[in-house]
Design a protein around this motif. Structure first.
Motif, PDB file in Angstrom:
ATOM      1  N   GLN A  64       0.802  -1.323  -0.024  1.00 57.76           N
ATOM      2  CA  GLN A  64      -0.092   0.080  -0.089  1.00 57.76           C
ATOM      3  C   GLN A  64       0.860   1.369   0.000  1.00 57.76           C
ATOM      4  N   PRO A  65       0.437   2.187  -0.672  1.00 62.22           N
ATOM      5  CA  PRO A  65       1.102   3.499  -0.735  1.00 62.22           C
ATOM      6  C   PRO A  65       1.072   4.284   0.672  1.00 62.22           C
ATOM      7  N   ARG A  66       2.230   4.897   1.042  1.00 59.28           N
ATOM      8  CA  ARG A  66       2.334   5.586   2.285  1.00 59.28           C
ATOM      9  C   ARG A  66       2.362   4.817   3.465  1.00 59.28           C
ATOM     10  N   VAL A  67       2.880   3.815   3.229  1.00 56.93           N
ATOM     11  CA  VAL A  67       2.806   2.790   4.651  1.00 56.93           C
ATOM     12  C   VAL A  67       4.129   2.613   5.185  1.00 56.93           C
ATOM     13  N   GLN A  68       4.422   2.782   6.460  1.00 54.01           N
ATOM     14  CA  GLN A  68       5.432   2.811   7.071  1.00 54.01           C
ATOM     15  C   GLN A  68       5.520   1.085   7.974  1.00 54.01           C
ATOM     16  N   ARG A 128       0.227   4.113   8.771  1.00 58.66           N
ATOM     17  CA  ARG A 128      -0.360   5.004   7.796  1.00 58.66           C
ATOM     18  C   ARG A 128      -0.766   6.430   8.224  1.00 58.66           C
ATOM     19  N   LYS A 129      -0.251   7.405   7.912  1.00 60.79           N
ATOM     20  CA  LYS A 129      -0.572   8.665   8.334  1.00 60.79           C
ATOM     21  C   LYS A 129      -1.660   9.075   7.153  1.00 60.79           C
ATOM     22  N   GLY A 130      -2.551  10.004   7.751  1.00 62.75           N
ATOM     23  CA  GLY A 130      -3.560  10.556   6.764  1.00 62.75           C
ATOM     24  C   GLY A 130      -4.464   9.454   6.264  1.00 62.75           C
ATOM     25  N   LYS A 180      -4.149   9.169  11.545  1.00 62.56           N
ATOM     26  CA  LYS A 180      -3.091   8.136  11.486  1.00 62.56           C
ATOM     27  C   LYS A 180      -3.635   6.739  11.693  1.00 62.56           C
TER      28      LYS A 180
END
Length: 216
Positions: A20-24, A36-38, A173
């Protein structure tokens, strides 16, 4: 896109999240923990907060340990028939790649100043007094998804004790973690503490998934 996995268990658990995009992913061999922020916008968060305030009640725990201050928050069982709640539940399940049938109803929590949930795990203790009652139909909890709905003025972080990870509340978040090891046994490294709010109020929602479908 990675296909939907049944209930989030097995060797492929978590692979959907990695893509998934923007996943840490928190780097640790001890547990699978993702941030996942936002994930949710402020408007959606505010709408869920209103629903929590309207129906909150004292929080409980499955197995009492004799400490009346162990969990001092308030809880709200959110209505799946509510379109706002249903839309959020659907997005969380899709984000994790888990069939929605395996999800418990969405639950909200409110923490006022001084309130906390001391160190605990989300899975049910196999030797706990209420294990059979809670796991007889849908089985053990697999994944947890917890969404921060706001940012208190101070305090309210989530601390994962085994890996030394402190996650600060931030509106929208999302935290996701696997409560099980790869072999399907409960993972004690998921031990975490909902720390005391020192100023303001903290709101979160939690979505738990199970090994078997949740009764409709």
């Amino acid at each position: 896109m990675t296909a939907i996995i049944s209930n989030g268990t097995g060797p492929d658990a978590g692979h959907h999240l990695i893509g998934q995009p923007r996943v840490q992913r928190v780097p640790s061999p001890k547990l699978s923990l993702f941030i996942r922020k936002g994930f949710s916008d402020p408007g959606e968060c505010a709408a869920i907060i209103d629903r929590i305030d309207a129906r909150r009640r004292p929080s409980t725990i499955a197995d009492s340990n004799g400490d009346p201050l162990y969990r001092t928050s308030e809880t709200c069982d959110l209505d799946r028939a509510d379109p706002v709640v249903a839309a959020l539940e659907e997005r969380i399940a899709a984000f994790l790649g888990i069939d929605p049938r395996f999800g418990e109803p969405l639950q909200g929590q409110r923490y006022a100043v001084g309130q906390e949930f001391k160190q605990h795990t989300d899975y049910f203790e196999p030797k706990g007094t209420d294990f059979d009652e809670h796991c007889a139909i849908s089985g053990q909890r697999t994944w947890t998804a917890m969404l921060y709905l706001n940012e208190p003025e101070a305090g309210g972080a989530t601390r994962f004790l085994t890996v030394g990870k402190l996650v600060q509340p931030e509106t929208g978040k999302l935290l996701c973690w696997n409560n099980q090891r790869a072999d399907g046994t409960p993972n004690p490294a998921t031990l975490h503490h909902g720390m005391k709010v020192r100023a303001g109020t903290k709101y979160v929602v939690t979505k738990w998934f199970r090994e078997r479908p949740w009764p409709v």
